[in-house]
Design an enzyme around this catalytic site. Structure first.
Site, PDB file in Angstrom:
ATOM      1  N   HIS A  20      34.072  29.689  27.266  1.00 35.16           N
ATOM      2  CA  HIS A  20      34.151  30.673  28.353  1.00 35.16           C
ATOM      3  C   HIS A  20      32.873  31.497  28.325  1.00 35.16           C
ATOM      4  O   HIS A  20      32.638  32.269  27.399  1.00 35.16           O
ATOM      5  CB  HIS A  20      35.384  31.555  28.141  1.00 35.16           C
ATOM      6  CG  HIS A  20      35.773  32.366  29.338  1.00 35.16           C
ATOM      7  ND1 HIS A  20      36.306  31.811  30.472  1.00 35.16           N
ATOM      8  CD2 HIS A  20      35.708  33.713  29.566  1.00 35.16           C
ATOM      9  CE1 HIS A  20      36.565  32.753  31.351  1.00 35.16           C
ATOM     10  NE2 HIS A  20      36.194  33.922  30.828  1.00 35.16           N
ATOM     11  N   LYS A 165      37.412  34.288  40.176  1.00 29.95           N
ATOM     12  CA  LYS A 165      36.345  35.179  39.752  1.00 29.95           C
ATOM     13  C   LYS A 165      35.216  34.344  39.173  1.00 29.95           C
ATOM     14  O   LYS A 165      35.450  33.460  38.344  1.00 29.95           O
ATOM     15  CB  LYS A 165      36.842  36.166  38.693  1.00 29.95           C
ATOM     16  CG  LYS A 165      35.739  37.051  38.120  1.00 29.95           C
ATOM     17  CD  LYS A 165      36.194  37.829  36.901  1.00 29.95           C
ATOM     18  CE  LYS A 165      37.056  38.997  37.274  1.00 29.95           C
ATOM     19  NZ  LYS A 165      37.274  39.901  36.114  1.00 29.95           N
ATOM     20  N   LYS A 167      31.827  34.455  36.921  1.00 30.51           N
ATOM     21  CA  LYS A 167      31.071  35.220  35.937  1.00 30.51           C
ATOM     22  C   LYS A 167      29.584  34.927  36.114  1.00 30.51           C
ATOM     23  O   LYS A 167      29.159  33.768  36.061  1.00 30.51           O
ATOM     24  CB  LYS A 167      31.506  34.848  34.519  1.00 30.51           C
ATOM     25  CG  LYS A 167      32.915  35.295  34.155  1.00 30.51           C
ATOM     26  CD  LYS A 167      32.949  36.775  33.837  1.00 30.51           C
ATOM     27  CE  LYS A 167      34.285  37.184  33.247  1.00 30.51           C
ATOM     28  NZ  LYS A 167      34.323  38.618  32.910  1.00 30.51           N
ATOM     29  N   ASP A 196      31.864  38.894  38.966  1.00 27.18           N
ATOM     30  CA  ASP A 196      31.801  39.837  37.852  1.00 27.18           C
ATOM     31  C   ASP A 196      30.424  39.747  37.204  1.00 27.18           C
ATOM     32  O   ASP A 196      30.053  38.712  36.656  1.00 27.18           O
ATOM     33  CB  ASP A 196      32.888  39.515  36.828  1.00 27.18           C
ATOM     34  CG  ASP A 196      32.956  40.544  35.708  1.00 27.18           C
ATOM     35  OD1 ASP A 196      32.205  41.534  35.755  1.00 27.18           O
ATOM     36  OD2 ASP A 196      33.775  40.358  34.787  1.00 27.18           O
ATOM     37  N   GLU A 222      32.431  43.182  40.690  1.00 27.94           N
ATOM     38  CA  GLU A 222      32.862  43.938  39.507  1.00 27.94           C
ATOM     39  C   GLU A 222      31.674  44.371  38.659  1.00 27.94           C
ATOM     40  O   GLU A 222      30.841  43.552  38.287  1.00 27.94           O
ATOM     41  CB  GLU A 222      33.815  43.061  38.684  1.00 27.94           C
ATOM     42  CG  GLU A 222      34.396  43.726  37.464  1.00 27.94           C
ATOM     43  CD  GLU A 222      35.435  42.852  36.768  1.00 27.94           C
ATOM     44  OE1 GLU A 222      35.765  43.152  35.609  1.00 27.94           O
ATOM     45  OE2 GLU A 222      35.906  41.871  37.389  1.00 27.94           O
ATOM     46  N   ASP A 247      34.898  48.400  35.700  1.00 29.54           N
ATOM     47  CA  ASP A 247      35.597  47.757  34.585  1.00 29.54           C
ATOM     48  C   ASP A 247      35.138  48.359  33.272  1.00 29.54           C
ATOM     49  O   ASP A 247      35.818  49.195  32.680  1.00 29.54           O
ATOM     50  CB  ASP A 247      35.379  46.253  34.610  1.00 29.54           C
ATOM     51  CG  ASP A 247      36.050  45.545  33.433  1.00 29.54           C
ATOM     52  OD1 ASP A 247      36.921  46.158  32.784  1.00 29.54           O
ATOM     53  OD2 ASP A 247      35.705  44.386  33.148  1.00 29.54           O
ATOM     54  N   LYS A 271      43.210  48.032  32.189  1.00 32.15           N
ATOM     55  CA  LYS A 271      43.379  47.190  30.998  1.00 32.15           C
ATOM     56  C   LYS A 271      44.148  48.005  29.970  1.00 32.15           C
ATOM     57  O   LYS A 271      43.718  49.096  29.586  1.00 32.15           O
ATOM     58  CB  LYS A 271      42.020  46.729  30.455  1.00 32.15           C
ATOM     59  CG  LYS A 271      41.314  45.760  31.393  1.00 32.15           C
ATOM     60  CD  LYS A 271      40.020  45.221  30.838  1.00 32.15           C
ATOM     61  CE  LYS A 271      39.385  44.225  31.819  1.00 32.15           C
ATOM     62  NZ  LYS A 271      38.089  43.712  31.336  1.00 32.15           N
ATOM     63  N   GLU A 325      44.498  39.457  36.806  1.00 35.16           N
ATOM     64  CA  GLU A 325      43.856  38.280  36.215  1.00 35.16           C
ATOM     65  C   GLU A 325      44.522  37.954  34.879  1.00 35.16           C
ATOM     66  O   GLU A 325      43.864  37.660  33.887  1.00 35.16           O
ATOM     67  CB  GLU A 325      42.354  38.479  36.049  1.00 35.16           C
ATOM     68  CG  GLU A 325      41.949  39.668  35.223  1.00 35.16           C
ATOM     69  CD  GLU A 325      40.436  39.727  34.980  1.00 35.16           C
ATOM     70  OE1 GLU A 325      39.898  38.765  34.382  1.00 35.16           O
ATOM     71  OE2 GLU A 325      39.824  40.718  35.383  1.00 35.16           O
TER      72      GLU A 325
END
Length: 388
Positions: A20, A165, A167, A196, A222, A247, A271, A325
């Site tokens: 990831h 989303k 990245k 993001d 984001e 975020d 979060k 998410e």
């Protein structure tokens, strides 16, 4: 009085279905901290602390949270009343400053135990669930444009996700924009899309890039610039129609208040671990509601325990305009619970059990715990070997 008898912490290393890629690191496996709170009535509650990319991402890591709980929190809570969660957490706050991940894991475990005790869900302890299903997006972060397109097409066909989303931030702005625009053209209006940046642009880079993304029809952007540059975020938010989401800049209600005061974001990413627990997350959401800021249910890519803690909390919120998410367990090659979460028709369905509504798989815990001493331990059915 029902008291806390023992608090134990275990580092768990779990495999992932693929690497990831984030702007600041590449995640090859997931490390989570399992927290178990045993009470004098024989009821155990569980919590989880997980961070994205460890200290490369933020101030806390599962390893650091373990030290905090073992050294400071557990001794202070020994013998504390387990059913008065507010008082117990107030006690934690007196012995530990900051460390919201540790506090969130402890509070989650106490709520899980109390929900089992009262035979209700954690959401009911928070006042009740407004919704029992939550929309869930999927992050495309393989680093390969064509592979991301194929992954998105698969998710659409399975009816598992229809918002994605992307990245960005590891490559040049030009390369990142080309990556995003190619995927957007491939998916068209069949899927929603957010981007993001993980703070990787400065304001001069962000302005033209956001203009390009806005024109392409990207739905949400984001944290495009540093979390410390709130004035810059406010300037960008005022300049563009596409919503900007805070975020990394947002932890608890105090940050929410300041961001709202400066009009530095259109959307807040909630979060649970960053806020310091489920109750603090609800307070953060209340600030957003009062200020007219939309909400998004974020994740630290937790396993099932942390994901369900967030889901129980988000399910109790009156407003959740941008969905969630909460796909963390789907990124894992294995987990430590007996029953996997249920994702169907683009949403996560909350379990109906008491507390968090989960049962641990003790064989998987024994196999994946970092400190296991028996390296010849038989591999449990369905488990994957994690490189150590």
């Amino acid at each position: 009085m029902i008291s806390i008898r023992r608090i134990s912490t275990i580092l768990i290393d779990l495999p992932m279905i693929r690497p990831h890629l984030l702007a600041m690191t590449v995640m090859q496996r997931r490390t989570l901290l399992l927290v178990r709170v045993m009470c004098s009535d024989g009821i155990e509650g569980v919590g989880e602390a997980t961070s994205i990319g460890g200290l490369a991402y933020g101030d806390e890591s599962p390893e650091g949270v373990k030290v905090c709980i073992d050294t400071f929190v557990a001794p202070a809570m020994q013998g504390t009343e387990a059913t008065n969660i507010n008082a117990a957490m107030e006690r934690v706050g007196r012995v530990v400053q900051g460390n919201p991940f540790a506090k969130a894991a402890i509070e989650t475990a106490l709520l899980d135990a109390h929900g089992k005790r009262r035979m209700v869900s954690v959401a009911e302890l928070l006042g009740g669930a407004v919704r029992t299903t939550l929309p869930v997006l999927w992050t495309l972060a393989s680093g390969d444009t064509q592979r991301d397109i194929e992954e998105a097409e698969k998710m659409l066909a399975l009816r598992r996700h229809r918002v994605f989303k992307l990245k960005v931030g590891r490559k040049s702005v030009k390369e990142d924009l080309a990556h995003v625009l190619t995927i957007k053209r491939a998916l068209g209006e069949r899927a929603g899309m957010t981007v993001d940046v993980n703070q990787q642009w400065d304001e001069s880079q962000a302005a033209p890039a956001i203009a390009t993304l806005e024109e392409a029809g990207i739905d949400l952007i984001e944290q495009p610039i540093s979390k410390h540059n709130r004035a810059g975020m406010a300037r960008l938010a005022a300049r563009f129609v596409v919503p900007l989401m805070a975020d990394e800049a947002l932890y608890g209600p105090e940050d929410a208040f300041d961001l709202a005061r400066q009009a530095a974001a259109d959307v807040f990413a909630l979060k649970v671990v960053k806020s310091g627990g489920l109750h603090a997350t609800r307070r953060t959401a209340a600030v957003a509601d009062a200020a007219g800021v939309s909400l998004y249910g974020g994740t630290m890519l937790e396993g099932t325990i942390g994901t369900l803690a967030a889901a129980q909390c988000y399910g109790s919120l009156p407003h959740l305009q941008w969905g969630t998410e909460l796909f963390g367990p789907l990124l894992l090659g294995d987990d430590i619970v007996a029953t996997a979460l249920h994702y169907q028709d683009f949403e996560l369905h909350l379990p109906s059990g008491h507390g968090l509504g989960i049962e641990l798989d003790e064989d998987k815990i024994a196999f994946y715990r970092r400190d296991r001493s028996d390296v010849s331990l038989s591999t449990p059915r369905g488990a994957h070997v994690v490189p150590r």
